[in-house]
Design an enzyme around this catalytic site. Structure first.
Site, short mmCIF file in Angstrom:
data_model
loop_
_atom_site.label_atom_id
_atom_site.label_comp_id
_atom_site.label_asym_id
_atom_site.label_seq_id
_atom_site.Cartn_x
_atom_site.Cartn_y
_atom_site.Cartn_z
N SER A 43 1.23 9.39 -7.74
CA SER A 43 0.87 9.58 -6.34
C SER A 43 -0.28 10.59 -6.28
CB SER A 43 2.08 10.03 -5.54
OG SER A 43 2.37 11.36 -5.86
N LYS A 76 -8.19 5.79 2.50
CA LYS A 76 -6.81 5.70 1.99
C LYS A 76 -6.06 4.72 2.88
CE LYS A 76 -2.95 8.56 0.47
NZ LYS A 76 -1.84 7.88 1.11
N CYS A 387 5.32 -10.68 38.91
CA CYS A 387 5.52 -10.48 40.33
C CYS A 387 5.10 -11.77 41.02
CB CYS A 387 4.67 -9.32 40.82
SG CYS A 387 4.49 -9.31 42.60
S1 IVH Z 1 -5.55 6.28 -6.03
C1 IVH Z 1 -3.79 8.17 -9.66
N1 IVH Z 1 -6.90 5.28 -4.01
O1 IVH Z 1 -1.97 6.38 -1.71
C2 IVH Z 1 -4.28 7.82 -8.31
N2 IVH Z 1 -4.56 5.52 -3.78
O2 IVH Z 1 -0.52 8.92 -2.02
C3 IVH Z 1 -3.48 6.78 -7.65
N3 IVH Z 1 -3.66 4.72 -1.64
O3 IVH Z 1 0.30 5.36 -4.18
C4 IVH Z 1 -3.83 6.44 -6.30
N4 IVH Z 1 -5.57 4.05 -0.80
O4 IVH Z 1 -0.53 3.63 -2.50
C5 IVH Z 1 -5.70 5.65 -4.47
N5 IVH Z 1 -8.22 4.37 -2.32
C6 IVH Z 1 -7.01 4.73 -2.79
C7 IVH Z 1 -5.83 4.57 -2.03
C8 IVH Z 1 -4.61 4.98 -2.56
C9 IVH Z 1 -4.26 4.15 -0.61
C10 IVH Z 1 -2.20 5.02 -1.72
C11 IVH Z 1 -1.55 4.48 -2.96
C12 IVH Z 1 -0.93 5.66 -3.63
C13 IVH Z 1 -0.83 6.63 -2.51
C14 IVH Z 1 -0.85 8.03 -3.02
#
Ligand code: IVH
Length: 741
Positions: A43, A76, A387
């Site tokens: 994560s 993200k 209505c």
């Molecule tokens: S990189 C080692 N890139 O965010 C790095 N994650 O909080 C792994 N996520 O589990 C994640 N967009 O589900 C990465 N552009 C992005 C992302 C992304 C969404 C999510 C993903 C991850 C979570 C982490």
């Protein structure tokens, strides 16, 4: 798909394991198998402010002893992380993140996603390649899915994120296949083979192999570059087609990433920078009914004010009575509200543990409109209550005026809610056309009466003269709005299902309100993205005498469209009898059958009067022939077919003329006489003039052609005497197509 299925049945050896026919319809697997991740799925740590982002960058600069580092900055996405394993370029296995060390095998479900390639493009891919990314549900698809679920009384998805997660963990892939899921790749897991040495170059390579990669990703430099990216994406957040909960910054240099390593379950070389949450909890203070412009009664929750995604929210829609029943929302409940994009905030769920004691009673739809006291009714099968007061309901009337005057419609500046209330309540304005009757004196009188009613002191200003500035401004704003564009006026009319983009498309394709307001509804479907429901709604609107009267009154009071133009030349495609028959949505008449029918009977008139035997002889199966004959038996239906066909011809002529560009009838004088069938005399005149012809009222030696319809009289006789060429309607159609007979 059917053709492929047939081919595979005939030649099983040619069916590949990644065939689209295997993407859906696999039997339920019962339970998901466990998949161990060779490279753990980590994560991210979170940064919540500028300082935390600067700290993140500083830590990397210090450890690597480098300055001005490049980062890959990406949105993200708010969905669900998955890992896709490819062996020799073929998709073999897909898994959820699970606890990071092992997840669930959801391969069959992932095969139903069009964004997950079953076979990689190109040939330079590593022997083993694990692609990581996010499965998500685009916002519009989520809304559409829920709208349909609500209409069918089905289960709605709480938010796109839950929608994606729930859809992917279905035991039956056929259900997943029906959910609108999408995928973005953002990284890699196990790789056996060589790859580029920056993250951004790796993503570009993934894109070239066929993976969707976010187009919003950028390479930026240093903490300032990251913060600038955050700000820019934040500004665009509401307009994006999908939910994002922040942005992710990743050190672009892979060697640097390796050197930085990990802390517990997150990399030290990447961080998530979060946006304000799109969901919050708050208390329901009341549930009220709001009456919209078309009479729809929407329950709305009045909320204790709460900040959601940077905006103070005090109201949230509850959609309809079924939705309230499903959620079991009661006054006093603490609920989760969600505001995504410019979508109206909505109540997502009730926090059951926080329901007050003693329990508040269940909510019930009131029997009467809270505004006009007419009965609230619900149509067969419809989710919404309405209505029944129509335009006698002040709420509907006011909403209609409010919409008409709004900025993106007629843009009458200064006509705010308060004036609309008073103009409507005191009887000055009943329809939107009445706005253009208003004079300064009316406004001042209205103000005086409103003041008297409320017992407020009239604004006779201390200086001794009456304050009239506001009234002058309003009269001027109404005056300014008289000249407008076709798309604005169409939008302003408030036709159900006709938003700005639909109004714009109709304006572009047809160009003329006089044409549009008389268009048989099936023809609206010639505009891309307009389907049967919207077309019928347009037809229904223009079928109402009251609406036509309002349009006439607007014109009479000087409202003028400044950009009237001829129909688009693009219209020429699809202006044929077979397409018309398809657009009419006649039971059992498929497109194929309609095309066959028209080959056998190429005229609308003959189809309209055909018998079942005649239709069968023309090649229709008996059930379809019977259905068509029964449909045609209704006078309104055969009328629609004939009017639609006549209008098609007229449109075709107008649209073709544009292509020719010139004025092919320049210098010709034409006289119309008798009754025309395919077009009205007015239409024919307008079109002939548009083609450069002069349309005269009497026949002379200078007349180029006389077009004689049914029951032509003295003009026809005169033409024969003078030897002027006489044309029938077919000849007229030739003229309208820009050809001289
Ligand atoms: S990189 C080692 N890139 O965010 C790095 N994650 O909080 C792994 N996520 O589990 C994640 N967009 O589900 C990465 N552009 C992005 C992302 C992304 C969404 C999510 C993903 C991850 C979570 C982490």
């Amino acid at each position: 798909m059917r053709e492929l299925q047939a081919l595979e049945a005939a030649h099983p050896a040619l069916a590949t394991p990644d065939s689209p026919t295997r993407r859906v319809g696999a039997a339920p697997s019962g339970k998901f198998a466990e998949v161990r991740h060779v490279v753990p799925m980590l994560s991210l740590s979170n940064a919540f402010g500028e300082e935390e982002v600067r700290d993140f960058v500083r830590r990397i600069e210090e450890k690597l002893d480098r300055r001005v580092l490049s980062f890959s900055a990406e949105p993200k996405l708010d969905g669900l992380a998955i890992s896709l394993r490819y062996v020799q370029g073929m998709f073999g296995q897909g898994a959820t993140r699970g606890d990071g060390a092992s997840g669930e095998d959801v391969t069959a479900n992932l095969r139903t996603l069009k964004d997950v390639p079953s076979q990689l493009r190109g040939s330079d891919w590593p022997a083993v390649l694990e692609v990581r990314g996010e499965v998500y549900m685009p916002r519009a698809d989520f809304e559409r899915y829920n709208e349909q679920a609500r209409a069918n009384g089905g289960k709605v998805l709480a938010n796109p994120r839950n929608g994606a997660a729930g859809s992917l963990r279905q035991l039956d892939p056929r259900i997943t296949a029906q959910r609108p899921l999408a995928f973005f790749a953002y990284g890699l897991g196990e790789v056996q083979g060589k790859l580029p040495d920056t993250h951004s170059a790796q993503l570009a390579l993934l894109a070239s192999w066929g993976f969707p990669v976010s187009p919003l990703g950028e390479v930026v430099n240093g903490a300032d570059g990251l913060l600038d990216y955050y700000r820019r994406i934040g500004e665009r957040r509401d307009g994006l087609p999908f939910d994002i909960d922040g942005v992710v910054y990743k050190l672009d240099d892979i060697a640097g990433q390796r050197e930085m390593g990990f802390v517990s379950r997150a990399p030290r070389w990447a961080i998530a920078h979060k946006f304000p949450a799109q969901e919050q909890s708050t208390r329901v203070e009341a549930i009220e009914i709001q009456i919209g412009r078309t009479g729809a009664a929407t329950p709305v929750a009045r909320l204790a004010p709460v900040q959601v995604a940077g905006v103070t929210v005090t109201n949230a829609t509850l959609h309809n009575a079924d939705q309230i029943a499903r959620l079991d929302v009661r006054v006093g409940d603490t609920v989760i509200v969600r505001r995504a994009g410019d979508v109206i905030p909505e109540v997502v769920s009730v926090i059951a543990e926080r329901r007050p004691h003693p329990e508040p009673p269940q909510w019930k739809m009131p029997a009467h409109c809270p505004v006009c006291d007419s009965e609230l009714v619900r149509e067969e099968g419809a989710a919404a209550w309405r209505c029944s007061g129509e335009l006698s309901c002040p709420a509907q009337r006011k909403e209609t005026i409010r919409h008409f005057a709004s900025r993106r419609a007629m843009d009458i500046e200064g006509l705010g809610d308060r004036f609309i209330e008073e103009l409507s309540d005191l009887g000055y304005v009943e329809s939107v056309a009445d706005l253009y009757k208003l004079q300064l004196a009316d406004l001042l009188e209205m103000k005086r009466r409103a003041d008297e009613r409320d017992g407020t002191t009239p604004e006779t200003v201390k200086a001794g003269k009456v304050a009239t500035k506001w009234a002058e401004n309003l009269v001027a704003a109404i005056e300014r709005s008289r000249e407008t564009t076709l798309e604005r006026l169409l939008y302003a009319l408030g036709i159900e299902h006709v938003g700005e983009s639909t109004a714009k498309a109709i304006a572009q394709w047809f160009g003329d309100l006089e044409l549009i307001r008389r268009l048989p509804w099936p023809l609206f479907q010639r505009v891309p993205d307009i389907g049967g429901e919207v077309a019928r709604s347009l037809g229904h609107f223009f079928d109402q005498r009251g609406n036509q009267k309002v349009i006439d009154a607007l014109a009479k009071r000087g409202v003028r469209v400044t950009d009237t133009h001829a129909p688009s030349a693009k219209l020429r495609e699809g202006l044929d009898l077979a397409t018309l028959l398809v657009d009419l949505e006649i039971p059992k008449l498929t497109e194929l059958r309609a095309r066959q029918l028209v080959i056998a009977i190429p005229e609308a008139e003959r189809i309209a009067s055909a018998t079942v035997q005649g239709l069968v002889a023309a090649g229709l199966p008996v059930d379809a022939a019977e259905a068509l004959a029964a449909w045609l038996k209704q006078k309104a239906n055969s009328r629609l077919l004939l009017d639609g066909f006549a209008m098609q011809k007229a449109l075709l002529a107008l649209a073709s003329r544009l292509v020719a560009g010139a004025a092919p009838l320049e210098g010709r004088t034409i006289v119309l006489t008798g009754t025309l069938i395919a077009v009205t005399r007015e239409q024919a005149t307008e079109q002939l003039e548009a083609l450069g012809a002069k349309v005269a009222g009497s026949v002379s030696k200078k007349t180029s052609y006389v077009v004689a319809g049914a029951e032509a009289g003295s003009k026809l006789t005169k033409a024969r005497e003078l030897g002027v060429p006489v044309l029938d309607e077919a000849g007229l159609q030739q003229l309208l197509a820009g050809r001289l007979p």
